[in-house]
Design a protein around this motif. Structure first.
Motif, mmCIF file in Angstrom:
data_model
loop_
_atom_site.group_PDB
_atom_site.id
_atom_site.type_symbol
_atom_site.label_atom_id
_atom_site.label_comp_id
_atom_site.label_asym_id
_atom_site.label_seq_id
_atom_site.Cartn_x
_atom_site.Cartn_y
_atom_site.Cartn_z
ATOM 1 N N ALA A 134 -7.975 15.060 12.286
ATOM 2 C CA ALA A 134 -6.554 15.157 12.613
ATOM 3 C C ALA A 134 -5.753 14.072 11.919
ATOM 4 N N ALA A 135 -6.307 12.836 11.885
ATOM 5 C CA ALA A 135 -5.606 11.744 11.205
ATOM 6 C C ALA A 135 -5.493 12.013 9.714
ATOM 7 N N ALA A 136 -6.553 12.530 9.112
ATOM 8 C CA ALA A 136 -6.517 12.826 7.677
ATOM 9 C C ALA A 136 -5.536 13.948 7.372
ATOM 10 N N TYR A 137 -5.448 14.926 8.271
ATOM 11 C CA TYR A 137 -4.522 16.040 8.067
ATOM 12 C C TYR A 137 -3.067 15.561 8.109
ATOM 13 N N ARG A 138 -2.792 14.579 8.987
ATOM 14 C CA ARG A 138 -1.443 14.019 9.023
ATOM 15 C C ARG A 138 -1.097 13.331 7.708
ATOM 16 N N GLU A 139 -2.108 12.730 7.086
ATOM 17 C CA GLU A 139 -1.888 12.042 5.806
ATOM 18 C C GLU A 139 -1.809 13.016 4.639
ATOM 19 N N HIS A 199 -9.177 19.474 -0.778
ATOM 20 C CA HIS A 199 -9.648 18.370 -1.606
ATOM 21 C C HIS A 199 -10.182 17.181 -0.813
ATOM 22 N N TRP A 200 -10.057 17.197 0.517
ATOM 23 C CA TRP A 200 -10.516 16.042 1.284
ATOM 24 C C TRP A 200 -11.390 16.391 2.493
ATOM 25 N N ARG A 201 -11.300 17.621 3.018
ATOM 26 C CA ARG A 201 -11.946 17.911 4.289
ATOM 27 C C ARG A 201 -13.447 17.693 4.251
ATOM 28 N N ASP A 202 -14.121 18.187 3.228
ATOM 29 C CA ASP A 202 -15.577 18.105 3.189
ATOM 30 C C ASP A 202 -16.081 16.702 2.896
ATOM 31 N N ALA A 212 -19.673 17.424 10.787
ATOM 32 C CA ALA A 212 -18.943 17.612 12.045
ATOM 33 C C ALA A 212 -19.536 18.828 12.734
ATOM 34 N N SER A 213 -20.399 18.577 13.717
ATOM 35 C CA SER A 213 -21.112 19.682 14.347
ATOM 36 C C SER A 213 -21.538 19.305 15.755
#
Length: 341
Positions: A137-142, A149-152, A157-158
């Motif tokens: 969530a923090a990365a998505y805000r950024e 390009h950044w999620r993986d 996350a499991s």
């Protein structure tokens, strides 16, 4: 020991005014009136005024709540007929004094009812931690508008076949373990007062504390705040956790060494979901407020708003049992204080 006598006892509610308004809605006040004889005032926030002392002279049962002053020997001297203190909240340590135990009063707590929302919060926190939700969530805000390009790059996350360690298998810990049973998780637990059979009954494997920490992807804390549990999770034990593990604390902030946990979270090795901290609240310059791998909540896991009605209902259930001469379900004894919150 003060004997229970069937009938509707003279009852006084002792708690802060706002606690009374929160705990007792119209339905619960109606039930209280059915179960007890109520004088005026029905509720007081102090025990020194002439009105309060006049009520104490007749009262057989106190229903206490947040803001209840200590029930000292002087208070008990003013209440010669008192035989039970039914607490519509969790810990009784703040108002039930040694004088109450010497008097042989029956004491109960609504801690079991308060365990329900804490365990529910913890269940949600465990599942969110497994999916590393705060970090995503923090990365998505950024990076609004795109994640390819950044999620993986964030890492695994499991919630599948992860290991959850529970520190303290008392009311809340047992309930958390039972709530985790439907999921594909391994649940470990450490509690020096629990047997392997008791742990297995709620779906947990009992193990040593350090061994459990080494094996836990998510570690959730539910031990009481006692001198021997202060900084139970210190720098040495936090270092035992696997990389990318998450610490969840809904118990008491003092159980975790804040400085040591902060260092681990700043380094990015560990994550945390903290509903309680030491100190509480944290200083405004604490890095924990701003780290993407940390979620802080302001002590909300316990009963709030409509949830507190469950606590009042628990105290009234005990009053009904007392009236019927039945055993109380949530009795607290003096010897319990050494191992409970």
């Amino acid at each position: 020991m003060t004997a229970a006598r069937p009938g509707r006892p003279e009852t006084l509610l002792v708690m802060a005014d706002d606690s009374y308004r929160q705990l007792f809605d119209d339905e619960l006040r109606g039930r209280l009136a059915d179960l007890a004889r109520l004088g005026e005032p029905v509720q007081v926030a102090e025990l020194e005024s002439a009105a309060a002392r006049a009520r104490l002279a007749e009262v057989e049962v106190l229903i206490t709540g947040w803001g209840c002053p200590p029930l000292t020997a002087a208070v008990l001297d003013a209440a010669p007929r008192l035989r039970a203190v039914l607490h519509a909240a969790g810990s009784v340590k703040h108002h039930v004094t040694d004088a109450c135990w010497r008097r042989g009063l029956l004491v109960t707590s609504a801690a079991e009812a308060n365990a329900v929302p804490v365990a529910e919060y913890t269940l949600a926190a465990v599942l969110m931690a497994a999916k590393r939700t705060a970090t995503f969530a923090a990365a998505y805000r950024e990076h609004p508008g795109s994640w390819q390009h950044w999620r993986d790059a964030i890492g695994p996350a499991s919630a599948y076949r992860r290991t959850v360690g529970i520190v303290g298998l008392s009311r809340i810990g047992r309930r958390v373990s039972a709530l985790l049973r439907p999921f594909d998780l391994t649940v470990l637990a450490h509690d020096p007062y629990t047997t392997p059979e008791q742990a297995a009954a709620v779906g947990a494997e009992l193990t040593g504390l350090d061994d459990m920490i080494r094996r836990s992807d998510i570690l959730t804390v539910h031990a009481p705040d006692l001198p021997e549990t202060r900084h139970l999770l210190d720098a040495r034990r936090l270092a035992l956790l696997p990389d990318h593990a998450t610490v969840i604390n809904t118990a008491r902030g003092a159980l975790v060494d804040t400085a040591a946990l902060t260092a681990e979270c700043v380094a990015g090795r560990l994550s945390a979901i903290l509903d309680v901290t030491d100190p509480e609240p944290l200083p405004t310059d604490s890095p924990l407020y701003r780290l993407p791998n940390v979620m802080l909540t302001p002590h909300i896991a316990g009963a709030m708003h409509s949830e507190v009605h469950r606590l009042a209902a628990s105290a009234l259930d005990e009053l009904a049992r007392l009236n019927a001469g039945e055993p109380l379900h949530h009795r607290v004894r003096a010897e319990d204080l050494a191992v409970i919150a």
